[in-house]
Design a protein around this motif. Structure first.
Motif, PDB file in Angstrom:
ATOM      1  N   VAL A   1       0.879   1.955   6.524  1.00  0.00           N
ATOM      2  CA  VAL A   1      -0.275   1.230   7.044  1.00  0.00           C
ATOM      3  C   VAL A   1      -1.421   1.500   6.084  1.00  0.00           C
ATOM      4  O   VAL A   1      -1.855   2.639   5.930  1.00  0.00           O
TER       5      VAL A   1
ATOM      6  N   GLN B   1      -1.750   1.418  13.151  1.00  0.00           N
ATOM      7  CA  GLN B   1      -2.671   0.364  12.718  1.00  0.00           C
ATOM      8  C   GLN B   1      -3.954   0.388  13.540  1.00  0.00           C
ATOM      9  O   GLN B   1      -5.067   0.273  12.998  1.00  0.00           O
TER      10      GLN B   1
ATOM     11  N   GLY C   1      -5.435  -2.012   7.138  1.00  0.00           N
ATOM     12  CA  GLY C   1      -4.777  -2.155   8.432  1.00  0.00           C
ATOM     13  C   GLY C   1      -3.465  -2.894   8.371  1.00  0.00           C
ATOM     14  O   GLY C   1      -2.825  -3.110   9.406  1.00  0.00           O
TER      15      GLY C   1
ATOM     16  N   LEU D   1       0.484  -3.409   7.796  1.00  0.00           N
ATOM     17  CA  LEU D   1       1.736  -2.669   7.806  1.00  0.00           C
ATOM     18  C   LEU D   1       2.641  -3.308   6.756  1.00  0.00           C
ATOM     19  O   LEU D   1       3.046  -4.458   6.882  1.00  0.00           O
TER      20      LEU D   1
END
Length: 478
Positions: free
Chosen positions: A170, A57, A174, A176
């Motif tokens: 990801v 990330q 950004g 997850l």
């Protein structure tokens, strides 16, 4: 930005298990995944090997904020020419995501994003399981699966992506996320066939199967003279509609300067007994090939054994490879005979293009049909963005050379051959498997005009800044 600034940021902000390498340092070459194809190569100033999802990330968020091009790499075999647009970028090397586990009772495999096809094949085989893998064992599961992923088990199981149960990804925002049949379903659809447009996958979870025939397959390699080509194409044509699910075929043709003739190698992998396999290829054996090698081996060994082990040998060496490809939905024996003659006439008089290899890959269609969107929906599962499930011959030209100066000549000749193939098929619109693309064919050819609006909507949602734009990219459509 200066290289030192980028490296310092990652040194200071990533977890202790991560590593950061300045690519100008010769020592970095042994620490990061090398690239196989030297043609249209990306260039990097920093390579990062994150240890955790949170590190991935941070890399993606930093690259987006600083507007620095980056590429996620697994096996290092993706060869689209679009990658050459990355200049002085960041390599996001997934090398630390290297674990694999198989739950025998649940028929589930979970594999890290850097593993190769051979890694997952060996893990599945050790537990008496199987799944589709491609015909080059060193290819990473990431790129293969995200583009669809096909191989000699496709006739039975379909694509690698058809066996996907979930991924951890990801995205370009950004985030997850887990994408599966129950979470982020629309993203999961897009990941299966166009996935490298939306994010970096750190983990893949697949459905695996009890391996058939005690895990043994027949591998047969046969070499034929150029004059026998029409009989080879007749066999290919017959198999296009009637190929057993257990059989996969690859026809490879090139000009051989040593014998001053066209050489045609046919590889057949049969998932069944040796006797059954020989019976299926009997029409080829009756043509009296100049050489025959038949072996009966555990299925993970098949890609490395196939084609007289040439794929295993060449995949371990960096090459200049200029690719072209086209899907064929019918076989014209006359047109392929004319192509064979053309290959001989040009390559026999022009040494610069003698590295041209023309291949025709045929997988049985049953597995593709059984995992169509309609049939997946009937099972309560998400379909796939992979667009081309009809009986297909995946035709390719590989312009191979150890001399980069020959790339332009090989490129032009490869394009000429694929143009002839497209014309011979009666198609007006180029369609091809995205993982085989040169990179200039466009998203409609890779993903289909029908799928493109839906994929563009996903692009706007999960990668609005278009940072995943270097591997056969989809634009946002705006």
């Amino acid at each position: 930005m200066k290289t030192d600034e980028i490296a310092d940021y990652f040194h200071q902000n990533l977890s202790p298990g991560s590593s950061v390498h300045v690519t100008s340092d010769p020592a970095s070459a042994s620490a990061i995944t090398p690239r196989w194809n030297l043609w249209s190569s990306p260039t990097y100033v920093v390579a990062v090997k994150p240890a955790l999802n949170s590190d991935v990330q941070k890399v993606i968020q930093y690259a987006a904020e600083k507007n620095i091009a980056f590429l996620t790499t697994g096996g290092g075999h993706g060869y689209s020419g679009t990658l050459g647009a990355i200049k002085a970028g960041i390599q996001l090397d997934m090398g630390n995501f290297n674990t694999v586990s198989v739950d025998v009772e649940r028929n589930v495999m979970t594999a890290g994003g850097c593993l190769t096809l051979r890694d997952v094949a060996d893990a599945a085989y050790a537990k008496g399981k199987s799944l589709t893998i491609g015909m080059c064992s060193k290819v990473g599961i990431g790129g293969a699966t995200l583009g669809g992923g096909m191989g000699f088990y496709s006739g039975l199981y379909g694509l690698m992506s058809d066996s996907l149960l979930s991924v951890d990804i990801v995205t370009g925002t950004g985030e997850l996320l887990t994408a599966s049949d129950t979470e982020n379903r629309e993203l999961f659809w897009g990941i299966k066939g166009a996935g490298y447009n939306f994010g970096s996958v750190t983990s893949f979870t697949y459905r695996v199967q009890d391996q058939p025939n005690a895990g043994m397959v027949m591998n047969a390699d046969m070499t034929f003279k150029g004059a026998q080509n029409e009989s080879i194409w007749e066999f290919s044509k017959t198999m296009l509609e009637s190929q057993p699910a257990e059989l996969s075929l690859v026809f490879a043709m090139r000009y051989d300067p040593e014998v001053k003739d066209i050489s045609i190698v046919v590889n057949a992998i049969y998932v069944g007994t040796l006797e059954e396999g020989k019976a299926v290829i009997e029409p080829l054996l009756k043509l009296d090939p100049t050489n025959v090698e038949i072996s009966y081996i555990p299925w993970p060994e098949a890609p490395d054994a196939a084609n007289y082990k040439i794929t295993k040998i060449t995949s371990a060496i960096s090459f200049t490879n200029v690719p072209h490809a086209v899907n064929l939905y019918s076989i014209s024996v006359k047109a392929l005979a004319e192509l064979t003659k053309h290959l001989y006439n040009v390559a026999s008089t022009n040494p610069a293009v003698q590295g041209t290899l023309v291949t025709f890959t045929q997988y049985a269609n049953q597995g593709f049909r059984d995992n169509s969107d309609g049939k997946m929906a009937a099972r309560g599962r998400v379909g796939s963005a992979f667009p081309y499930r009809q009986p297909t011959v995946y035709a390719q030209t590989h312009g191979l050379s150890l001399d980069p100066s020959l790339a332009d000549a090989l490129d032009a000749f490869g394009k000429e051959i694929c143009t002839m193939l497209l014309e011979s098929s009666g198609q007006t619109q180029l369609e091809l498997y995205t993982n085989f693309a040169r990179g200039d064919e466009g998203p409609e050819a890779w993903y289909s005009a029908e799928n493109l609006p839906r994929l563009q909507a996903l692009k706007r949602r999960y990668d609005p800044k278009n940072i995943f734009s270097f591997y056969n990219p989809i634009s946002s459509g705006e």
